[in-house]
Design an enzyme around this catalytic site. Structure first.
Site, PDB file in Angstrom:
ATOM      1  N   ASP A 214       4.134  38.259  -9.837  1.00 17.42           N
ATOM      2  CA  ASP A 214       2.951  37.500  -9.423  1.00 17.42           C
ATOM      3  C   ASP A 214       1.652  38.083  -9.977  1.00 17.42           C
ATOM      4  OD1 ASP A 214       1.855  35.331  -7.818  1.00 17.42           O
ATOM      5  OD2 ASP A 214       0.993  36.906  -6.580  1.00 17.42           O
TER       6      ASP A 214
ATOM      7  N   LYS B 143       7.085  37.613   0.480  1.00 16.12           N
ATOM      8  CA  LYS B 143       5.832  37.700  -0.264  1.00 16.12           C
ATOM      9  C   LYS B 143       5.013  38.890   0.228  1.00 16.12           C
ATOM     10  CE  LYS B 143       4.168  34.152  -2.103  1.00 16.12           C
ATOM     11  NZ  LYS B 143       3.455  32.916  -2.504  1.00 16.12           N
TER      12      LYS B 143
ATOM     13  N   ARG C  46       0.816  -1.209   0.000  1.00 21.18           N
ATOM     14  CA  ARG C  46       0.000   0.000   0.000  1.00 21.18           C
ATOM     15  C   ARG C  46       0.851   1.261   0.000  1.00 21.18           C
ATOM     16  NH1 ARG C  46      -3.293   1.567  -2.735  1.00 21.18           N
ATOM     17  NH2 ARG C  46      -4.134  -0.542  -2.540  1.00 21.18           N
TER      18      ARG C  46
ATOM     19  N   GLU D 225       8.549  39.042  -3.958  1.00 21.68           N
ATOM     20  CA  GLU D 225       7.346  39.066  -4.792  1.00 21.68           C
ATOM     21  C   GLU D 225       6.965  40.507  -5.130  1.00 21.68           C
ATOM     22  OE1 GLU D 225       3.695  36.528  -3.975  1.00 21.68           O
ATOM     23  OE2 GLU D 225       2.950  38.506  -3.408  1.00 21.68           O
TER      24      GLU D 225
ATOM     25  N   LYS E 173       3.185  24.110  -2.040  1.00 22.10           N
ATOM     26  CA  LYS E 173       1.795  23.641  -1.968  1.00 22.10           C
ATOM     27  C   LYS E 173       1.773  22.127  -2.145  1.00 22.10           C
ATOM     28  CE  LYS E 173       0.047  28.070  -3.642  1.00 22.10           C
ATOM     29  NZ  LYS E 173      -0.615  28.805  -4.735  1.00 22.10           N
TER      30      LYS E 173
END
Length: 285
Positions: free
Chosen positions: A224, A169, A102, A202, A137
């Site tokens: 961005d 950012k 698994r 950013e 992410k």
């Protein structure tokens, strides 16, 4: 970026924790009906066209469970396989194969999906200078495998985590009081703590880019959520001052247009957060 040794430690942690979670005190299903020393063989069957990824990880899992396990690879990580192909054969004790099944499938199904998605981006960008990057992410506890899959698919890893690169950012900039303050405080922090980390900043508009390029310590500017036209202007403003990276909802259908603006990199969270697992199966021989 983190070292190979550090990366391997992350892989070892994934294996250890995943087996703790799945096997616990023992695989009672196997213990109940299969003799401890019974030998077995199984094959990894590909049930969907894909870029295969996770073969080396599978080897590590089975050899972690039993160092005598033997894997015969019929492909290598990064190969394109078609439905019906066999990726490998595993020979070990039957209990070892069942305990590792698994974890191997869960990992390889997701890794292959990520590698396949990444490969689609690399094909779109192949006649440009632009490279596709992953992001943070990722699935908690699974990041090392997901970033490994991106590399297998032909992509480039961004920073691994918060500790191996500085990325200022929008929230960092706003909390710090502005771009100049954020960059100056960052330089001071790095000097004080004797840290050698690259700085990415950013930018939300062209005015912010003009502020950022006044600082000579910047490794890359993150352009961005810019339009194509403004991305071109941004690249022209930045010139050879530092690297450039486009981000913000960039898809397979728009990636080439951003690349044609001249950016060095495109980053996409979709490589890891928006894929559907590839269909793979481990079957007894």
């Amino acid at each position: 970026m983190i070292s190979e040794a550090h990366f391997q430690k992350e892989i070892d942690l994934i294996i250890t924790n995943a087996l703790r979670e799945d096997v616990g005190e023992g695989d009672h299903s196997s213990l109940a009906c299969i003799p401890k020393n019974a030998k077995g063989e199984a094959k990894l069957l590909v049930k969907e066209d894909c870029v295969i990824a996770g073969l080396e990880f599978a080897k590590q899992v089975f050899q972690f469970l039993d160092p005598k396990s033997q894997i015969e690879f019929k492909a290598k990580d990064g190969d394109w396989l078609n439905r019906g192909d066999i990726a490998f054969y595993i020979k070990s004790t039957s209990q070892t194969i069942l305990k590792g099944e698994r974890l191997v499938l869960n990992a390889m199904q997701r890794m292959s999906a990520i590698a396949t998605k990444t490969n689609e981006f690399t094909q779109v960008l192949k006649n440009t200078k632009t490279k596709i990057l992953d992001t943070r992410k990722t699935t908690p506890g699974f990041r090392a495998l997901e970033k490994w899959a991106v590399k297998i698919g032909g992509g480039v890893n961004h920073r691994f985590a918060l500790y191996d690169m500085i990325m200022l950012k929008d929230n960092h900039i706003d909390f710090a009081g502005g771009i100049h303050q954020a960059i100056e405080k960052t330089q001071s922090y790095l000097t004080k703590n004797k840290l050698d980390l690259k700085i990415i900043v950013e930018a939300r508009n062209l005015q912010e880019i003009q502020q950022i390029i006044q600082h000579k310590c910047i490794h890359r500017i993150l352009i961005d959520n810019f339009s194509f036209a403004d991305t071109q202007k941004a690249v022209q403003l930045i010139g050879d001052v530092c690297q450039t990276e486009s981000s913000g909802g960039i898809t397979l259908s728009t990636a080439k247009q951003y690349a044609d603006c001249g950016v060095d990199f495109i980053s996409s969270g979709a490589l890891t957060h928006s894929v559907y697992n590839v269909d793979l199966s481990l079957k007894a021989v």
